[in-house]
Enzyme design. Structure first.
Site, mmCIF file in Angstrom:
data_model
loop_
_atom_site.group_PDB
_atom_site.id
_atom_site.type_symbol
_atom_site.label_atom_id
_atom_site.label_comp_id
_atom_site.label_asym_id
_atom_site.label_seq_id
_atom_site.Cartn_x
_atom_site.Cartn_y
_atom_site.Cartn_z
ATOM 1 C CG HIS A 75 23.763 -25.712 -24.327
ATOM 2 N ND1 HIS A 75 24.437 -24.524 -24.426
ATOM 3 C CD2 HIS A 75 24.618 -26.661 -24.755
ATOM 4 C CE1 HIS A 75 25.654 -24.747 -24.907
ATOM 5 N NE2 HIS A 75 25.790 -26.038 -25.119
ATOM 6 C CE1 TYR A 203 21.362 -16.376 -25.648
ATOM 7 C CE2 TYR A 203 20.999 -14.633 -27.253
ATOM 8 C CZ TYR A 203 20.918 -15.968 -26.893
ATOM 9 O OH TYR A 203 20.391 -16.882 -27.778
ATOM 10 N N PRO A 295 17.794 -12.360 -34.888
ATOM 11 C CG PRO A 295 20.081 -12.264 -35.326
ATOM 12 C CD PRO A 295 18.797 -11.573 -35.622
ATOM 13 C CE LYS A 299 12.024 -18.765 -29.298
ATOM 14 N NZ LYS A 299 12.694 -19.956 -28.830
ATOM 15 C CE1 TYR A 387 17.864 -18.128 -26.091
ATOM 16 C CE2 TYR A 387 18.039 -20.467 -25.589
ATOM 17 C CZ TYR A 387 18.557 -19.314 -26.163
ATOM 18 O OH TYR A 387 19.766 -19.368 -26.826
HETATM 19 C C1 PHB Z 1 24.287 -18.953 -33.161
HETATM 20 O O1 PHB Z 1 24.919 -19.829 -32.561
HETATM 21 O O2 PHB Z 1 24.556 -18.645 -34.333
HETATM 22 C C2 PHB Z 1 23.204 -18.243 -32.440
HETATM 23 C C3 PHB Z 1 22.861 -18.655 -31.161
HETATM 24 C C4 PHB Z 1 21.873 -17.992 -30.467
HETATM 25 C C5 PHB Z 1 21.236 -16.915 -31.042
HETATM 26 C C6 PHB Z 1 21.553 -16.517 -32.327
HETATM 27 C C7 PHB Z 1 22.546 -17.185 -33.032
HETATM 28 O O3 PHB Z 1 20.283 -16.255 -30.327
#
Ligand code: PHB
Ligand code: APR
Length: 403
Positions: A75, A203, A295, A299, A387
């Site tokens: 990505h 997000y 989460p 990280k 990130y």
């Molecule tokens: C996930 O795909 O489970 C996931 C992706 C990004 C995050 C947290 C969890 O920031």
């Protein structure tokens, strides 16, 4: 009691323990893994799914990246949705060509377990009463397995046994300092065999709370919504989940969202937690045993991988090059990285979640901060740099500024 001996006893077979085992095997260092759960349980756990480049590189170095290279989805960007508008963060251009890879932690675990099995490396699953002893002098581990008691003498113990493990808990209180923040909400997550709503992760910051649209593949999606920590999964039918997710999305995403039966549904609490130091004599903590991140920013697994990169190198230096430099610097090297990843995860959590306790002033400040980030090259660059994973060395261009 059966007595065994090894160079490194690894407690816990999550991604941290398994990856360490694989790297030690490659370097010809003898080790064993002791895990309290069954192999099936370990392989089935659903966790996050974003790998930084350094984690991908480490898995490649460990020789377990075949499936990752085949099925991982690179990505180049993420979306941030606020006030019904999506803003793309071009991770690739903002970081001079870096990417992240979407590949489930469940798959990473399975790949590592498979490699272990084909190399016939020893793992004691379903170990009971695991205890670590004398890690200041001559360490050993005791446990029960299949109605037999074991004692394993070793030179080092790697505590890779997660947040609730026995290793950190065995350190005398006066030798350890912990830092913690518990958030007043959790993430309700749903895994479903439906195509992702968007090619990139979204997000979502909304007045109704945070949401995240993620994925495991082009046919499997992972979605989350922020819920109060007092909530329970039983309160959420699939229909209720999809309806609330839609409430937090923009019109375009709402229309594109494909819903379906959940394969997994659970609520995960959010916590920031750091242990100092990460080494106690001949005991080394790594991964969730030493630190937890919320989460937001994905990280957790990446920090575990970078600890293991340092720890494997330290053991290789010790056993193969007769130098204590790596083990002496392990804690300080890890913690320098840990605090920065903790800061980023805490910051992103703050920025994107709704806190019931925040004042109108705090709320408006966060809105101002988010709009600054989204409108500014420097703001977006900072988000992107964190990130994709901070570099291991400070930026050389910075030193040149005042030269
Ligand atoms: C996930 O795909 O489970 C996931 C992706 C990004 C995050 C947290 C969890 O920031
Ligand atoms: N004895 C032996 N094994 C134990 C014990 C014990 N007393 N306590 C816990 N374990 C095992 C757990 O069953 C688990 O399999 O240790 C393992 C720890 O694995 P994880 O919790 O996955 O931790 P880690 O390997 O550090 O992985 C970090 O996982 O939780 C995510 O966000 C986190 O992505 C990050 C990654």
């Amino acid at each position: 009691m059966e007595k065994l001996s090894t160079q490194v006893a690894i407690i816990g077979s999550g991604p941290a323990g398994l990856l360490l085992g694989q790297l030690l095997y490659k370097a010809g260092i003898d080790h064993l893994i002791i895990e309290q759960r069954s192999a099936d349980y370990v392989a089935a756990r659903i966790r996050a799914g974003i790998l930084e480049q350094v984690s991908v590189d480490l898995l490649r170095k460990a020789g377990v990246a075949e499936n990752l290279e085949k099925y991982g989805l690179p990505h180049d960007g993420i979306e941030i949705l606020t006030h019904q508008k999506k803003h793309r963060i071009n991770l690739n251009k903002l970081t001079g060509g870096k990417q992240v890879t979407v590949y489930g932690q469940t798959e990473v675990t399975k790949d590592l377990m498979q490699a272990r099995e084909s190399q016939q490396l020893q793992t004691f699953y379903e170990a009971d009463n695991v205890r670590i002893h004398d890690f200041d002098t001559q360490p050993y581990v005791t446990f029960d397995n299949k109605r037999q008691s074991f004692r394993i003498d070793c030179q080092f113990i790697a505590g890779c046994d997660g947040f609730h493990g026995v290793c950190r808990a065995s350190v005398p209180q006066e030798k350890i300092k912990t830092f913690e923040k518990v958030y007043p909400f959790g993430w309700l997550g749903v895994l479903a065999d439906v195509p992702p709503v968007s090619e990139e992760l979204i997000y979502v910051q909304s007045e109704r709370g945070f949401a995240l649209c993620s994925m495991r593949s082009n046919t499997r999606s992972r979605y989350y919504i922020q819920v109060p920590i007092t909530d329970s999964v039983e309160n959420w039918s699939d229909e209720a989940f999809w309806a609330e997710l839609k409430n937090r999305l923009d019109e375009d995403s709402r229309n594109k969202l494909v819903t379906g039966a959940s394969i997994e549904k659970s609520i995960a609490p959010l916590r920031s937690f750091i242990t100092e130091p990460m080494r106690f004599g001949k005991l080394f903590l790594a991964g969730d045993a030493a630190h937890i991140v919320p989460p937001t920013g994905a990280k957790g697994l990446n920090l575990a991988a970078s600890d293991i990169g340092f720890l494997a190198e330290a053991f290789i230096e010790y056993f193969n090059r007769h130098s204590e430099h790596g083990i002496d610097n392990y804690s300080q090297k890890c913690l320098a990285r840990v605090w920065k990843a903790e800061r980023f995860s805490w910051w992103m959590t703050h920025l994107l979640h709704r806190f019931d306790t925040e004042s109108e002033f705090d709320h408006r400040m966060k809105q101002a901060e988010l709009s600054y980030i989204l409108e500014s090259f420097a703001g977006q660059s900072s988000l992107a740099e964190n990130y994709v994973g901070l570099p291991f060395e400070a930026d050389v261009k910075l030193a040149a500024l005042n030269a």
